[in-house]
Design a protein around this motif. Structure first.
Motif, PDB file in Angstrom:
ATOM      1  N   ILE A   1      11.017  -7.405   4.775  1.00 12.34           N
ATOM      2  CA  ILE A   1      10.744  -6.301   3.843  1.00 12.34           C
ATOM      3  C   ILE A   1      11.917  -5.326   3.784  1.00 12.34           C
ATOM      4  CG2 ILE A   1       9.281  -4.252   3.514  1.00 12.34           C
ATOM      5  CD1 ILE A   1       6.936  -6.047   4.505  1.00 12.34           C
ATOM      6  N   THR A   2      12.553  -5.038   4.927  1.00 13.40           N
ATOM      7  CA  THR A   2      13.703  -4.128   4.906  1.00 13.40           C
ATOM      8  C   THR A   2      14.904  -4.766   4.197  1.00 13.40           C
ATOM      9  OG1 THR A   2      14.299  -4.879   7.158  1.00 13.40           O
ATOM     10  CG2 THR A   2      13.055  -2.815   6.956  1.00 13.40           C
ATOM     11  N   GLN A   3      15.010  -6.087   4.233  1.00 14.18           N
ATOM     12  CA  GLN A   3      16.075  -6.756   3.487  1.00 14.18           C
ATOM     13  C   GLN A   3      15.849  -6.603   1.982  1.00 14.18           C
ATOM     14  OE1 GLN A   3      16.019 -10.723   5.164  1.00 14.18           O
ATOM     15  NE2 GLN A   3      17.611 -10.235   6.662  1.00 14.18           N
ATOM     16  N   ILE A   4      14.596  -6.681   1.549  1.00 13.35           N
ATOM     17  CA  ILE A   4      14.279  -6.458   0.135  1.00 13.35           C
ATOM     18  C   ILE A   4      14.629  -5.027  -0.254  1.00 13.35           C
ATOM     19  CG2 ILE A   4      12.391  -6.300  -1.548  1.00 13.35           C
ATOM     20  CD1 ILE A   4      11.019  -8.586  -0.006  1.00 13.35           C
ATOM     21  N   LEU A   5      14.308  -4.094   0.647  1.00 11.59           N
ATOM     22  CA  LEU A   5      14.591  -2.679   0.381  1.00 11.59           C
ATOM     23  C   LEU A   5      16.064  -2.335   0.549  1.00 11.59           C
ATOM     24  CD1 LEU A   5      11.541  -1.038   2.234  1.00 11.59           C
ATOM     25  CD2 LEU A   5      11.844  -1.250  -0.240  1.00 11.59           C
TER      26      LEU A   5
ATOM     27  N   VAL B   1       9.126  -4.939  -3.650  1.00  6.77           N
ATOM     28  CA  VAL B   1       8.076  -5.024  -2.632  1.00  6.77           C
ATOM     29  C   VAL B   1       6.712  -5.181  -3.290  1.00  6.77           C
ATOM     30  CG1 VAL B   1       6.874  -3.752  -0.792  1.00  6.77           C
ATOM     31  CG2 VAL B   1       9.377  -3.757  -0.892  1.00  6.77           C
ATOM     32  N   LEU B   2       6.521  -4.482  -4.409  1.00 11.91           N
ATOM     33  CA  LEU B   2       5.226  -4.526  -5.101  1.00 11.91           C
ATOM     34  C   LEU B   2       4.953  -5.894  -5.721  1.00 11.91           C
ATOM     35  CD1 LEU B   2       5.236  -1.020  -6.841  1.00 11.91           C
ATOM     36  CD2 LEU B   2       4.168  -1.678  -4.679  1.00 11.91           C
ATOM     37  N   THR B   3       6.004  -6.697  -5.919  1.00 13.33           N
ATOM     38  CA  THR B   3       5.811  -8.026  -6.517  1.00 13.33           C
ATOM     39  C   THR B   3       5.431  -9.083  -5.480  1.00 13.33           C
ATOM     40  OG1 THR B   3       8.148  -8.624  -6.278  1.00 13.33           O
ATOM     41  CG2 THR B   3       7.494  -7.487  -8.307  1.00 13.33           C
ATOM     42  N   LEU B   4       5.520  -8.734  -4.194  1.00 13.35           N
ATOM     43  CA  LEU B   4       5.130  -9.691  -3.150  1.00 13.35           C
ATOM     44  C   LEU B   4       3.648 -10.016  -3.252  1.00 13.35           C
ATOM     45  CD1 LEU B   4       7.001  -8.117  -0.080  1.00 13.35           C
ATOM     46  CD2 LEU B   4       7.698 -10.148  -1.368  1.00 13.35           C
ATOM     47  N   ASP B   5       3.304 -11.260  -3.009  1.00 13.87           N
ATOM     48  CA  ASP B   5       1.902 -11.696  -3.086  1.00 13.87           C
ATOM     49  C   ASP B   5       1.415 -12.061  -1.685  1.00 13.87           C
ATOM     50  OD1 ASP B   5      -0.587 -12.653  -3.668  1.00 13.87           O
ATOM     51  OD2 ASP B   5       0.066 -14.174  -5.097  1.00 13.87           O
ATOM     52  N   GLU B   6       0.613 -11.178  -1.112  1.00 18.09           N
ATOM     53  CA  GLU B   6       0.123 -11.407   0.250  1.00 18.09           C
ATOM     54  C   GLU B   6      -0.770 -12.638   0.356  1.00 18.09           C
ATOM     55  OE1 GLU B   6      -2.554  -8.169  -1.559  1.00 18.09           O
ATOM     56  OE2 GLU B   6      -0.468  -8.839  -1.648  1.00 18.09           O
TER      57      GLU B   6
ATOM     58  N   ASN C   1      14.413  -1.665  -5.775  1.00 20.42           N
ATOM     59  CA  ASN C   1      14.073  -2.388  -4.549  1.00 20.42           C
ATOM     60  C   ASN C   1      12.631  -2.115  -4.137  1.00 20.42           C
ATOM     61  OD1 ASN C   1      16.617  -3.510  -4.364  1.00 20.42           O
ATOM     62  ND2 ASN C   1      17.428  -1.867  -3.084  1.00 20.42           N
ATOM     63  N   MET C   2      12.157  -0.886  -4.359  1.00 17.62           N
ATOM     64  CA  MET C   2      10.741  -0.584  -4.105  1.00 17.62           C
ATOM     65  C   MET C   2       9.837  -1.441  -4.978  1.00 17.62           C
ATOM     66  SD  MET C   2      10.618   3.562  -3.708  1.00 17.62           S
ATOM     67  CE  MET C   2      11.790   4.464  -2.686  1.00 17.62           C
ATOM     68  N   GLU C   3      10.260  -1.642  -6.239  1.00 18.81           N
ATOM     69  CA  GLU C   3       9.468  -2.454  -7.164  1.00 18.81           C
ATOM     70  C   GLU C   3       9.368  -3.902  -6.683  1.00 18.81           C
ATOM     71  OE1 GLU C   3       7.692  -1.576  -9.784  1.00 18.81           O
ATOM     72  OE2 GLU C   3       8.181   0.530  -9.386  1.00 18.81           O
TER      73      GLU C   3
ATOM     74  N   LEU D   1       0.835  -1.209   0.000  1.00 14.32           N
ATOM     75  CA  LEU D   1       0.000   0.000   0.000  1.00 14.32           C
ATOM     76  C   LEU D   1       0.868   1.256   0.000  1.00 14.32           C
ATOM     77  CD1 LEU D   1      -3.034   0.895   0.238  1.00 14.32           C
ATOM     78  CD2 LEU D   1      -2.642   1.060   2.702  1.00 14.32           C
ATOM     79  N   THR D   2       2.021   1.189   0.634  1.00 16.54           N
ATOM     80  CA  THR D   2       2.935   2.344   0.700  1.00 16.54           C
ATOM     81  C   THR D   2       3.822   2.448  -0.538  1.00 16.54           C
ATOM     82  OG1 THR D   2       4.691   1.084   1.787  1.00 16.54           O
ATOM     83  CG2 THR D   2       3.037   2.114   3.210  1.00 16.54           C
ATOM     84  N   ARG D   3       3.708   1.464  -1.459  1.00 18.29           N
ATOM     85  CA  ARG D   3       4.504   1.416  -2.693  1.00 18.29           C
ATOM     86  C   ARG D   3       6.011   1.383  -2.397  1.00 18.29           C
ATOM     87  NH1 ARG D   3       1.258   1.471  -6.699  1.00 18.29           N
ATOM     88  NH2 ARG D   3       2.996   1.587  -8.189  1.00 18.29           N
ATOM     89  N   GLY D   4       6.356   0.769  -1.252  1.00 17.16           N
ATOM     90  CA  GLY D   4       7.763   0.565  -0.932  1.00 17.16           C
ATOM     91  C   GLY D   4       8.486   1.777  -0.396  1.00 17.16           C
ATOM     92  N   GLN D   5       7.774   2.862  -0.120  1.00 14.34           N
ATOM     93  CA  GLN D   5       8.405   4.058   0.439  1.00 14.34           C
ATOM     94  C   GLN D   5       8.802   3.780   1.892  1.00 14.34           C
ATOM     95  OE1 GLN D   5       9.154   6.879  -1.069  1.00 14.34           O
ATOM     96  NE2 GLN D   5       8.151   6.475  -3.042  1.00 14.34           N
ATOM     97  N   PRO D   6      10.100   3.859   2.250  1.00 18.48           N
ATOM     98  CA  PRO D   6      10.547   3.412   3.580  1.00 18.48           C
ATOM     99  C   PRO D   6       9.905   4.169   4.738  1.00 18.48           C
ATOM    100  CG  PRO D   6      12.299   4.598   2.444  1.00 18.48           C
ATOM    101  CD  PRO D   6      11.225   4.342   1.427  1.00 18.48           C
ATOM    102  N   MET D   7       9.794   5.497   4.638  1.00 18.03           N
ATOM    103  CA  MET D   7       9.213   6.242   5.748  1.00 18.03           C
ATOM    104  C   MET D   7       7.719   5.957   5.891  1.00 18.03           C
ATOM    105  SD  MET D   7      11.709   7.522   7.228  1.00 18.03           S
ATOM    106  CE  MET D   7      10.619   8.108   8.510  1.00 18.03           C
ATOM    107  N   ALA D   8       7.065   5.735   4.757  1.00 15.79           N
ATOM    108  CA  ALA D   8       5.638   5.380   4.809  1.00 15.79           C
ATOM    109  C   ALA D   8       5.459   4.003   5.445  1.00 15.79           C
ATOM    110  CB  ALA D   8       5.040   5.415   3.410  1.00 15.79           C
ATOM    111  N   ILE D   9       6.362   3.064   5.103  1.00 18.38           N
ATOM    112  CA  ILE D   9       6.314   1.730   5.712  1.00 18.38           C
ATOM    113  C   ILE D   9       6.533   1.838   7.212  1.00 18.38           C
ATOM    114  CG2 ILE D   9       7.508  -0.494   5.887  1.00 18.38           C
ATOM    115  CD1 ILE D   9       8.009  -0.351   2.878  1.00 18.38           C
ATOM    116  N   LEU D  10       7.523   2.642   7.633  1.00 16.21           N
ATOM    117  CA  LEU D  10       7.794   2.824   9.063  1.00 16.21           C
ATOM    118  C   LEU D  10       6.541   3.317   9.787  1.00 16.21           C
ATOM    119  CD1 LEU D  10      10.953   4.294  10.711  1.00 16.21           C
ATOM    120  CD2 LEU D  10       8.731   5.149  11.396  1.00 16.21           C
TER     121      LEU D  10
END
Length: 422
Positions: free
Chosen positions: A125-129, A209-214, A205-207, A86-95
Motif C-alpha cells: 500500500i505504501t508503494q502505491i502511495l 488505493v480506492l481502486t483496490l478490491d479486497e 496515488n490516494m485514488e 476506509l481511510t481513503r488513502g490518507q497516510p496518517m490515517a492508514i498509519l
C-alpha cells in the motif's frame, strides 16, 4: 552452594550466553542445557518432565495450528485492504488504523504471525502511495508488542504467567487491558506528531488505493466463513475457560483440531507450519529453569529479594516492572520470565501478596520488547521485511525512537500499577 547448585547455575548461565550471542540457535542451546542436567543427575527424566508447563506448550501449539489454517482463507489481507480504503488513502490515517489492527490481532494471535500478515500489505500500500513505509512499520512493531500485552494468549510471557499463577483470559483483559489501551493511544498520537508533516501523498496515488478490491484476496470463501465463526468461538472460549473448568490449552487445542477437520487444508502442510523450534526451545528452557528450582537456587534468590524489599509492596512492584522492561529490551524475555516465575511463587509461599507482581512482570516483559530492535521476535521479523524491500531499519535508528517510547510506556504502567494496587 553445593555441587548440584553450581552445575544448575553454570548450565543456566551458559545457555543464556549462547542465546544472547546468537552463535548457537536458542532451541539447540536450551535442549543442550537440559541434556547436561540429565547427564549430571541434577534432574531425572521424570522430574524434568514435571517442570515442563504443558498448558503453555498446548496453547502455543494449538494457536499456531489454528492460525496456519485460518490465514489460508485470505482473511487478514482482506482486513488490511478494507482498512486502507476506509481511510481513503490518507497516510496518517492508514498509519493509525494499521497500528490499531496490528495491536488487536496481536492480542489474539502470535506477534510474529501478525506482523508477517500485515507487514507485506503495508509495503504494497505504501508503494502505491509512493511514501516511505518505515514509519508505518515502526508503529506496527510497537503496536504488536503493546497489543500482545493485553491478553493471556497475546505474548508467550503472558501464557507462562497465566499458567503459573492460575490467571484467566478475563483476568488479563481486566488488569492489563486498560493500561494497554492508554499506551496504544499515546504511542499512536506520538507517531502522528512525529510524522504528520513528512508523509505527503499525491491525490492520484490516494485514488489508486480506492481502486483496490479486497474481495480478490479471499482465497477460500467457505474457509473464510468457518474461520470467522471459529475465531468468535475461540475468543469466547478463552474468556470463559475458567468458568467452564477447562485449561486455556484445551481451548487452543480444540480450536486447532476443529479447524484441521473442517478447514480442508493439507494437514501435513499445516503441521509443518508450526514453529517447532520455538516449542522445543520452551521445553528445553523449562527444564533448565527447573534445574535452578529443584536445587534450591530459585528459593535462595527469592529469599534475597524478599530481604531487599521487605514489606515494601511499592518497591517490589517497581523493581519487578522496571527490571523486566530494561532486561527484556535487550534480552529474550522468555528466559527471564521463566526464571522469575518460580521466584515470585516462592515469595508467595513466604507470605507476600504477589498478585501485583504478576501484572508488573507481564507489563514489563512484554512492553520492554519495544526498547530495541532485538527486544522481541516481531521486531526482527518486520525489520527483515522492510530491509528486503529496500528500506533497512538499523539498530540505532530504531533505538532512538523505540527506547524512549518504551520508557514512557513503562512510566505509564508504574503510575497505573501504583494507583491500582499500592
Amino acid at each position: 552452594m553445593n555441587l548440584q547448585q553450581m552445575i544448575a547455575v553454570g548450565v543456566f548461565l551458559l545457555v543464556m550466553a549462547a542465546i544472547i550471542s546468537e552463535k548457537v540457535h536458542r532451541s539447540v542451546a536450551a535442549l543442550a542445557g537440559a541434556v547436561v542436567l540429565l547427564l549430571t543427575h541434577v534432574l531425572t527424566i521424570e522430574t524434568a518432565a514435571d517442570y515442563v508447563d504443558l498448558n503453555t506448550i498446548g496453547v502455543l501449539v494449538g494457536m499456531m495450528l489454528f492460525v496456519a489454517v485460518v490465514k489460508s482463507s485470505g482473511l487478514f489481507e482482506y482486513i488490511a485492504i478494507w482498512s486502507a480504503k476506509l481511510t481513503r488513502g490518507q497516510p496518517m490515517a492508514i498509519l493509525a488504523v494499521f497500528a490499531i489492527i496490528t495491536a488487536v490481532l496481536s492480542a489474539f494471535l502470535d506477534n510474529v504471525t501478525t506482523v508477517l500478515l500485515i507487514g507485506p500489505m503495508t509495503i504494497a500500500i505504501t508503494q502505491i502511495l509512493e511514501v516511505n513505509p518505515v514509519p508505518f512499520l515502526l508503529s506496527q512493531i510497537m503496536a504488536s508488542n503493546i497489543g500482545g500485552t493485553a491478553t493471556l494468549i497475546g505474548d508467550p510471557p503472558n501464557i507462562m504467567i497465566g499458567s503459573a499463577a492460575g490467571l484467566s483470559f478475563a483476568d488479563f483483559i481486566v488488569n492489563t487491558g486498560p493500561v494497554v489501551l492508554i499506551i496504544l493511544a499515546v504511542v499512536v498520537a506520538i507517531f502522528f506528531l512525529m510524522y504528520r508533516g513528512n508523509l505527503h501523498v499525491e491525490s492520484e496515488n490516494m485514488e489508486k488505493v480506492l481502486t483496490l478490491d479486497e474481495k480478490l484476496t479471499i482465497k477460500d470463501a467457505s474457509l473464510l466463513r468457518k474461520s470467522v465463526i471459529m475465531i468468535v468461538l475461540v475468543v469466547v472460549g478463552f474468556i470463559f475457560h475458567a468458568q467452564l473448568g477447562i485449561e486455556s490449552a484445551t481451548v487452543a487445542l480444540t480450536a486447532a483440531g476443529v479447524m484441521l477437520l473442517i478447514g480442508g487444508q493439507d494437514a501435513e502442510d499445516v503441521i509443518l507450519g508450526v514453529e517447532w523450534s520455538t516449542i522445543l526451545f520452551f521445553i528445553g528452557l523449562f527444564v533448565v529453569v527447573g534445574g535452578l528450582n529443584s536445587t534450591g537456587v530459585i528459593a535462595m534468590l527469592a529469599n534475597g529479594m524478599l530481604e531487599l524489599v521487605g514489606d515494601n509492596e511499592v518497591l517490589a512492584i517497581v523493581l519487578v516492572l522496571w527490571a523486566s522492561a530494561l532486561i527484556s529490551a535487550f534480552l529474550d524475555n522468555i528466559p527471564f520470565v521463566a526464571t522469575l516465575i518460580p521466584m515470585i511463587q516462592t515469595m508467595q509461599q513466604g507470605g507476600m501478596d504477589v498478585l501485583p507482581l504478576w501484572w508488573a512482570l507481564s507489563l514489563g516483559a512484554c512492553l520492554g520488547g519495544n526498547g530495541s530492535l532485538i527486544g522481541a521476535s516481531a521486531n526482527v521479523v518486520l525489520a527483515g521485511v522492510s530491509a528486503k524491500n529496500g528500506y533497512p531499519i538499523t539498530f540505532m535508528s530504531y533505538l532512538k525512537k523505540g527506547f524512549p517510547l518504551m520508557l514512557l510506556s513503562v512510566a505509564i504502567c508504574t503510575v497505573y500499577l501504583l494507583i491500582r494496587f499500592a
